[in-house]
Write a protein that holds these residues in place. Structure first.
Motif, PDB file in Angstrom:
ATOM      1  N   TRP A   5       0.821  -1.201   0.000  1.00  0.00           N
ATOM      2  CA  TRP A   5       0.000   0.000   0.000  1.00  0.00           C
ATOM      3  C   TRP A   5       0.861   1.260   0.000  1.00  0.00           C
ATOM      4  O   TRP A   5       1.966   1.256   0.523  1.00  0.00           O
ATOM      5  CB  TRP A   5      -0.860   0.043   1.277  1.00  0.00           C
ATOM      6  N   VAL A   6       0.267   2.344  -0.527  1.00  0.00           N
ATOM      7  CA  VAL A   6       0.833   3.683  -0.338  1.00  0.00           C
ATOM      8  C   VAL A   6      -0.233   4.536   0.336  1.00  0.00           C
ATOM      9  O   VAL A   6      -1.424   4.388   0.071  1.00  0.00           O
ATOM     10  CB  VAL A   6       1.297   4.307  -1.683  1.00  0.00           C
ATOM     11  N   LEU A  13      -1.387  -0.426  -3.960  1.00  0.00           N
ATOM     12  CA  LEU A  13      -2.773  -0.027  -3.755  1.00  0.00           C
ATOM     13  C   LEU A  13      -2.779   1.205  -2.854  1.00  0.00           C
ATOM     14  O   LEU A  13      -1.820   1.444  -2.111  1.00  0.00           O
ATOM     15  CB  LEU A  13      -3.560  -1.173  -3.111  1.00  0.00           C
ATOM     16  N   THR A  14      -3.881   1.959  -2.909  1.00  0.00           N
ATOM     17  CA  THR A  14      -3.865   3.274  -2.265  1.00  0.00           C
ATOM     18  C   THR A  14      -4.838   3.369  -1.083  1.00  0.00           C
ATOM     19  O   THR A  14      -5.900   2.769  -1.074  1.00  0.00           O
ATOM     20  CB  THR A  14      -4.215   4.374  -3.288  1.00  0.00           C
ATOM     21  N   GLY A  25      -9.529   6.039  -6.416  1.00  0.00           N
ATOM     22  CA  GLY A  25      -9.956   4.644  -6.267  1.00  0.00           C
ATOM     23  C   GLY A  25      -9.329   3.981  -5.054  1.00  0.00           C
ATOM     24  O   GLY A  25      -9.104   2.771  -5.037  1.00  0.00           O
ATOM     25  N   ALA A  26      -9.049   4.783  -4.019  1.00  0.00           N
ATOM     26  CA  ALA A  26      -8.406   4.243  -2.821  1.00  0.00           C
ATOM     27  C   ALA A  26      -9.311   3.226  -2.128  1.00  0.00           C
ATOM     28  O   ALA A  26     -10.537   3.339  -2.157  1.00  0.00           O
ATOM     29  CB  ALA A  26      -8.067   5.376  -1.853  1.00  0.00           C
ATOM     30  N   ALA A  27      -8.695   2.243  -1.479  1.00  0.00           N
ATOM     31  CA  ALA A  27      -9.462   1.225  -0.757  1.00  0.00           C
ATOM     32  C   ALA A  27     -10.112   1.815   0.487  1.00  0.00           C
ATOM     33  O   ALA A  27     -11.158   1.344   0.925  1.00  0.00           O
ATOM     34  CB  ALA A  27      -8.561   0.063  -0.368  1.00  0.00           C
ATOM     35  N   SER A  28      -9.482   2.861   1.045  1.00  0.00           N
ATOM     36  CA  SER A  28      -9.997   3.397   2.298  1.00  0.00           C
ATOM     37  C   SER A  28      -9.588   4.852   2.488  1.00  0.00           C
ATOM     38  O   SER A  28      -8.487   5.251   2.121  1.00  0.00           O
ATOM     39  CB  SER A  28      -9.455   2.572   3.471  1.00  0.00           C
ATOM     40  N   ALA A  29     -10.531   5.630   3.050  1.00  0.00           N
ATOM     41  CA  ALA A  29     -10.236   6.972   3.549  1.00  0.00           C
ATOM     42  C   ALA A  29     -10.348   6.875   5.065  1.00  0.00           C
ATOM     43  O   ALA A  29     -11.404   6.520   5.592  1.00  0.00           O
ATOM     44  CB  ALA A  29     -11.221   7.990   3.000  1.00  0.00           C
ATOM     45  N   ALA A  55     -11.488  -2.805   3.939  1.00  0.00           N
ATOM     46  CA  ALA A  55     -10.537  -1.687   3.855  1.00  0.00           C
ATOM     47  C   ALA A  55      -9.166  -2.147   3.374  1.00  0.00           C
ATOM     48  O   ALA A  55      -8.372  -1.350   2.883  1.00  0.00           O
ATOM     49  CB  ALA A  55     -10.420  -0.993   5.207  1.00  0.00           C
ATOM     50  N   LEU A  56      -8.889  -3.446   3.539  1.00  0.00           N
ATOM     51  CA  LEU A  56      -7.623  -3.996   3.053  1.00  0.00           C
ATOM     52  C   LEU A  56      -7.818  -4.819   1.785  1.00  0.00           C
ATOM     53  O   LEU A  56      -6.890  -5.518   1.345  1.00  0.00           O
ATOM     54  CB  LEU A  56      -6.963  -4.853   4.147  1.00  0.00           C
TER      55      LEU A  56
END
Ligand SMILES: [Zn+2]
Length: 399
Positions: free
Chosen positions: A199-200, A227-228, A248-252, A350-351
């Motif tokens: 992740w980043v 992945l973001t 398109g991030a997986a989570s905020a 989220a992951l």
């Protein structure tokens, strides 16, 4: 070697739709009077205890509840030093500011590998003893190429969910040269860290990085195969959630100060398997005495909500997912079912993990046994050591 776990008072499964584990967790679901069989590190059977097939060995839960292991999708565990004096000052009235991170950066840079590794081991043991079977771990207290590369390599020794957070804050030596630091993060630092990371992440906040800077960091990470995810809208309203959804991030993560447009953007970001989750970190609000995020507003809009600890030495030094569940229920008015779902299945979303956060057939055998007959005990008996046993990939340990 198969293990029958029987006499379960309540078995929380979050079973996948049509029991297809490849889809990841379904909604909150639980069975009473249940049993479960683990085989080869996976869930091989669930159902009424009286109908359980034979297994090589058996564990009698004596009516205790069994849940999927917690998925703590947000933690900063590679650091040295501690900031209890800052906490005490904050409780005495000094407001939290992002700059406190720099004192941990100085301590982390000065620490030998063995010190960082020992701290990491202590914290991950502490998490496992509290039911956390999957954890995410960020870098972000090195902020030089070698120090960040060291942090992600150490994190990769304890979890596959490693996040490169070179864009945590601008370090003091780049005070007058933000662009220079961003070039470093998106260039040589990313190149050195990407092989160890999945992740980043970027801290998009006043005092850290703005919308354009955050978007550039996520785009560079994405181009490097990561992945973001993002730290967004923690200390005040801001662009972080919009940056996350656009990328398109997986989570905020945090989502404490949201506009209606932010909530709409999260709600329409896509299906649970590929949309942007709102990860709420109520331990931070507890430890900084900030207002809690409005979980009910997010849930009402149909946003997927996760709960995580944000375990870090500054804004929230708890590793306890049970505490986060209790805070979510008591302070954020989540139901006990919503809070437990968000701390397990929500974290898996989220992951972007379909194999954890639920106990469908074929899911990873990551689970915990409670000293109490239902999941409600996690909020009903706050701060009590309730975890009697934990299985990680089918391997049992007793805290
Ligand atoms: Zn964080």
């Amino acid at each position: 070697m198969s293990t029958l776990i029987t006499n379960i008072g309540e078995l929380v499964t979050n079973a996948a739709p049509d029991d297809d584990p490849g889809q990841g967790p379904g909604p909150f679901a639980a069975l009473t009077g249940a049993a479960l069989i683990i085989d080869e590190g996976r869930v091989a059977w669930t159902g009424p205890a009286g109908q359980a097939p034979a297994a090589d060995e058996a564990v009698d839960c004596r009516g205790g509840a069994v849940l999927p292991g917690f998925v703590d999708s947000h933690a900063h565990l590679v650091f040295a030093g501690e900031r209890s004096a800052e906490f005490a000052a904050r409780m005495a009235g000094t407001p939290y500011q992002a700059g406190g991170i720099r004192s941990t950066v100085a301590a982390t840079r000065a620490a030998p590998d063995e010190v960082l590794r020992a701290n990491l081991a202590r914290l991950t043991r502490e998490m496992l003893a509290q039911g956390t079977t999957t954890l995410e771990c960020k870098s972000g207290y090195g902020l030089t190429v070698p120090d960040e590369a060291r942090a992600v390599a150490l994190a990769a020794e304890v979890t596959p969910e490693v996040t490169f957070l070179g864009a945590h804050v601008v370090p003091p030596e780049y005070e007058g040269d933000r662009a220079g630091y961003l070039d470093l993060v998106c260039g040589p630092m990313l190149t050195a860290c990407a092989p160890h990371a999945r992740w980043v992440d970027v801290f998009c906040e006043r005092g850290a990085f703005d919308a354009d800077e955050a978007a550039a960091v996520l785009a560079a990470g994405h181009a490097a195969g990561l992945l973001t995810r993002i730290h967004a809208n923690q200390l005040g309203p801001g662009p972080g959630v919009q940056v996350a959804v656009t990328a398109g991030a997986a989570s905020a993560d945090h989502c404490t100060y949201l506009s209606d447009a932010d909530v709409d953007a999260l709600a329409s970001s896509g299906p649970p398997s590929s949309g942007t989750v709102a990860t709420l970190l109520p331990g931070v609000e507890f430890s900084t005495r900030q207002p809690y995020p409005d979980a009910r507003r997010l849930l009402a809009a149909g946003v997927t909500v996760a709960l995580a600890t944000d375990c870090n030495p500054g804004s929230c030094f708890t590793s306890s997912m049970p505490l986060c569940v209790a805070l979510a229920v008591r302070e954020m008015r989540m139901t006990t079912q919503e809070a437990v779902w968000s701390a397990t299945a929500g974290g898996a979303r989220a992951l972007r993990r379909s194999d954890v956060g639920h106990l469908s057939l074929g899911a990873r055998a990551d689970l915990m046994l409670l000293d109490g007959p239902s999941h409600t005990y996690l909020a009903y008996r706050p701060a009590v050591p309730l975890i009697r046993a934990v299985w990680q990939g089918g391997q049992m340990s007793r805290p």
